[in-house]
Design an enzyme around this catalytic site. Structure first.
Site, short mmCIF file in Angstrom:
data_model
loop_
_atom_site.label_atom_id
_atom_site.label_comp_id
_atom_site.label_asym_id
_atom_site.label_seq_id
_atom_site.Cartn_x
_atom_site.Cartn_y
_atom_site.Cartn_z
N ARG A 166 -6.45 38.73 -10.79
CA ARG A 166 -6.40 39.99 -11.13
C ARG A 166 -7.58 40.71 -10.42
O ARG A 166 -8.51 40.26 -10.12
CB ARG A 166 -6.47 39.83 -12.45
CG ARG A 166 -5.36 39.29 -13.28
CD ARG A 166 -5.67 39.44 -14.98
NE ARG A 166 -4.63 38.77 -15.80
CZ ARG A 166 -4.93 37.75 -16.78
NH1 ARG A 166 -6.05 37.68 -17.10
NH2 ARG A 166 -3.76 37.21 -17.24
N ARG A 259 -4.05 45.56 -22.15
CA ARG A 259 -4.62 44.84 -21.33
C ARG A 259 -4.27 45.24 -19.87
O ARG A 259 -5.11 45.41 -19.07
CB ARG A 259 -4.90 43.44 -21.36
CG ARG A 259 -5.86 42.69 -20.49
CD ARG A 259 -5.94 41.20 -20.86
NE ARG A 259 -4.73 40.57 -20.44
CZ ARG A 259 -4.61 39.27 -20.37
NH1 ARG A 259 -5.54 38.52 -21.26
NH2 ARG A 259 -3.58 38.40 -20.12
N ARG A 270 5.05 35.69 -21.63
CA ARG A 270 3.85 35.32 -22.12
C ARG A 270 4.09 35.27 -23.91
O ARG A 270 3.70 34.61 -24.57
CB ARG A 270 2.53 36.15 -21.72
CG ARG A 270 2.01 35.62 -20.56
CD ARG A 270 0.80 36.18 -20.09
NE ARG A 270 0.39 36.09 -18.66
CZ ARG A 270 -0.74 35.36 -18.45
NH1 ARG A 270 -1.56 35.58 -19.32
NH2 ARG A 270 -0.96 34.89 -17.15
N1 LIG Z 1 -9.98 41.60 -32.22
C1 LIG Z 1 -9.40 42.41 -31.30
N2 LIG Z 1 -8.85 43.64 -31.61
C2 LIG Z 1 -8.25 44.24 -30.62
N3 LIG Z 1 -8.30 44.02 -29.42
C3 LIG Z 1 -8.90 42.86 -29.05
C4 LIG Z 1 -9.48 41.97 -30.12
N4 LIG Z 1 -9.97 40.86 -29.35
C5 LIG Z 1 -9.63 40.93 -27.95
N5 LIG Z 1 -8.75 42.37 -27.81
C6 LIG Z 1 -8.49 42.94 -26.55
O1 LIG Z 1 -7.17 42.11 -26.40
C7 LIG Z 1 -7.20 41.96 -24.87
C8 LIG Z 1 -6.68 40.49 -24.64
O2 LIG Z 1 -8.02 39.90 -24.87
P1 LIG Z 1 -8.41 38.52 -23.98
O3 LIG Z 1 -8.11 38.97 -22.46
O4 LIG Z 1 -9.75 38.01 -24.32
O5 LIG Z 1 -7.23 37.56 -24.55
P2 LIG Z 1 -7.07 35.83 -23.95
O6 LIG Z 1 -6.76 35.18 -25.39
O7 LIG Z 1 -8.35 35.59 -23.24
O8 LIG Z 1 -5.64 36.15 -23.03
P3 LIG Z 1 -5.36 35.10 -21.81
O9 LIG Z 1 -5.23 33.85 -22.49
O10 LIG Z 1 -4.19 35.88 -21.33
O11 LIG Z 1 -6.28 34.91 -20.94
C9 LIG Z 1 -8.16 42.57 -24.08
O12 LIG Z 1 -7.85 43.92 -23.68
C10 LIG Z 1 -9.26 42.70 -25.39
O13 LIG Z 1 -10.27 43.72 -25.15
N1 LIG Z 2 -4.13 23.86 -19.58
C1 LIG Z 2 -5.06 24.65 -19.02
N2 LIG Z 2 -4.81 26.10 -19.59
C2 LIG Z 2 -5.66 26.89 -18.86
C3 LIG Z 2 -6.33 26.68 -18.11
N3 LIG Z 2 -7.14 27.89 -17.66
C4 LIG Z 2 -6.52 28.93 -18.16
N4 LIG Z 2 -5.86 28.27 -19.16
C5 LIG Z 2 -4.70 28.86 -20.10
O1 LIG Z 2 -3.81 29.66 -19.37
C6 LIG Z 2 -3.30 30.76 -20.19
C7 LIG Z 2 -3.32 31.94 -19.18
O2 LIG Z 2 -4.60 32.39 -18.38
P1 LIG Z 2 -4.66 33.63 -17.71
O3 LIG Z 2 -6.05 33.72 -17.24
O4 LIG Z 2 -3.57 33.48 -16.62
O5 LIG Z 2 -4.44 34.71 -18.63
C8 LIG Z 2 -4.39 31.24 -21.33
O6 LIG Z 2 -3.95 30.59 -22.29
C9 LIG Z 2 -5.70 30.12 -20.74
O7 LIG Z 2 -6.18 29.70 -22.09
C10 LIG Z 2 -6.83 25.32 -17.80
O8 LIG Z 2 -7.80 24.71 -16.91
N5 LIG Z 2 -5.94 24.49 -18.31
#
Ligand SMILES: Nc1ncnc2c1ncn2[C@@H]1O[C@H](COP(=O)(O)OP(=O)(O)OP(=O)(O)O)[C@@H](O)[C@H]1O
Ligand SMILES: Nc1nc2c(ncn2[C@@H]2O[C@H](COP(=O)(O)O)[C@@H](O)[C@H]2O)c(=O)[nH]1
Length: 392
Positions: A166, A259, A270
């Site tokens: 991204r 996001r 998703r």
């Molecule tokens: N408690 C909250 N309230 C509102 N917005 C939130 C909260 N926590 C996270 N966010 C927002 O939600 C969005 C998704 O968060 P984040 O990217 O950390 O999710 P993730 O679980 O890591 O997703 P992925 O698995 O796709 O990587 C972001 O824009 C973040 O700023």
């Molecule tokens: N099994 C695994 N899942 C992973 C790993 N690294 C990330 N993730 C999961 O993929 C989704 C999507 O991530 P995104 O960055 O494309 O938004 C998210 O639920 C991650 O937790 C891995 O090494 N192994």
């Protein structure tokens, strides 16, 4: 490949389970497991740069195995012994405690010969943390905040993925972005602790990604999906498993859309997968802790609390044991204890000549860490003896 060198044929005695000596020439040792002899060491060894080669009595051939896990740096002088039927315990002499105990294990389920190193860790080092939950729930945001607040305590396991980067994502920092064919080959070669197909792409945690963090003396955080969490549960990596849920499905969708990193089609995919993940997250015995990420600050406080960080004012990095194992004379095994006889100088106390390595509480194993080791001075070598004195 080829014939066993002379020293091996001369020195391969029947294994004695209680007493062992350096069966070595120079810095090499030979340990027999079934029909295979594992030669460990780097002396005059131009072939096996990894320090391991195997002589297979059945085929009468030498094999250079694929070696996984963090390898010890080439060393001179060590003891090797069979421990628990399939692990070779290697005690590296003239070395600090955090560097002196290693295990070499045969890895099964591979078509070729694969072995893995595991570094022995004294005491119960903090377990890695696995954080799972549906896409968009806020895992990454929570992890980033934790790493910002405690940079010396935590390190992120940088996963591999076949998805495109991204905007703003950097190779080697957020992910190791890779081709599917390359990743599939690496998976076949046993380089991954876990992997899964997630939202149409391949994601995985390499053994190296976790080792790099442990080598830096930090506690590893893995952000992986539920399938990955289950694989890690079944692996040798002992971890704490945390599942993060959204306050509602509508809120999850709102966050994913806000996001702005996915197309509409990807968001739909998703969200479909999220339903499945929320269901699987409730699977008994998979996750140790459940968090609801409603108000971010409250959720972050709950995360810190369950990690024992709620009262923390200053960060403290994980400590490394700083003792030193001198030259080793010999060793013997009794139950789960290894008694190491050291060659001490005049300045050292007699009691420091004998060191006990207690393996009764070990956990984990190759290709990750073997934790829970205990090392202490054996009883004082006075006529009456005295109580044990802990090394660390
Ligand atoms: N408690 C909250 N309230 C509102 N917005 C939130 C909260 N926590 C996270 N966010 C927002 O939600 C969005 C998704 O968060 P984040 O990217 O950390 O999710 P993730 O679980 O890591 O997703 P992925 O698995 O796709 O990587 C972001 O824009 C973040 O700023
Ligand atoms: N099994 C695994 N899942 C992973 C790993 N690294 C990330 N993730 C999961 O993929 C989704 C999507 O991530 P995104 O960055 O494309 O938004 C998210 O639920 C991650 O937790 C891995 O090494 N192994």
């Amino acid at each position: 490949m080829g014939e066993a060198p002379a020293f091996l044929l001369e020195n391969l005695q029947e294994d004695d389970t209680n007493v062992f000596h350096l069966k070595s020439e120079g810095t090499q040792t030979a340990t027999v497991i079934g029909s295979k002899t594992y030669v460990i060491g780097w002396a005059n060894d131009k072939v096996a740069t990894s320090g391991v080669r195997i002589f297979d009595k059945c085929t009468n051939e030498w094999v250079i195995p694929t070696v996984l896990g963090t390898k010890p740096k080439p060393f001179r002088g060590h003891l090797a012994m069979l421990y628990c039927e399939d692990r070779i315990l290697v005690v590296k002499e003239s070395s600090t405690f955090d560097e002196c105990i290693w295990f070499l294990e045969q890895q099964k389920n591979f078509e070729t010969q694969v072995v893995a190193w595991s570094r022995g860790v004294i005491g119960d080092a903090e377990k890695p943390i696995v954080i799972s939950g549906p896409s968009g729930v806020g895992k990454g945001t929570l992890i980033n905040k934790l790493m910002d607040e405690f940079p010396a305590m935590f390190g992120f396991s940088v996963s591999h993925t076949t998805r495109a980067p991204r905007d703003g994502e950097r190779n080697g920092v957020h992910y190791n972005f890779t081709e599917r064919s390359v990743m599939e080959q690496d998976i076949k070669d046993g380089k991954f602790l876990e992997f899964a197909a997630v939202h149409g792409n391949l994601y995985g945690t390499s053994i190296e990604a976790v080792d790099v963090v442990a080598d830096a003396g930090k506690r590893c955080i893995l952000d992986i999906d539920v399938q990955g969490a289950r694989s890690v549960r079944d692996s040798c990596l002992e971890a704490i498993f945390i599942f993060v849920s959204p306050p509602s499905f509508e809120e999850l969708e709102k966050r994913l859309r806000a996001r702005g990193t996915e197309t509409e089609e990807q968001i739909q995919k998703r969200l479909r997968n999220a339903k499945n993940e929320l269901e699987k997250g409730r699977e008994p015995g998979l996750f140790d802790h459940m968090l609801v990420n409603d108000d971010f600050d409250s959720c972050y406080m709950s995360l810190k609390k369950l990690l024992g960080l709620d009262g923390a004012i200053n960060e403290t990095p994980c400590s490394l044991e700083m003792g030193y194992l001198p030259l080793v004379d010999s060793a013997s095994k009794s139950d789960e204890k290894i008694l190491i006889k050291c060659k001490t100088g005049e300045s050292e106390k007699a009691s420091q000549k004998m060191i006990t390595l207690d393996l009764s509480s070990i956990k984990g194993g190759a290709p990750a860490r073997t934790r829970g080791l205990n090392m202490y001075y054996a009883e004082d070598l006075t006529p009456n003896g005295s109580t044990d004195e802990k090394l660390s």
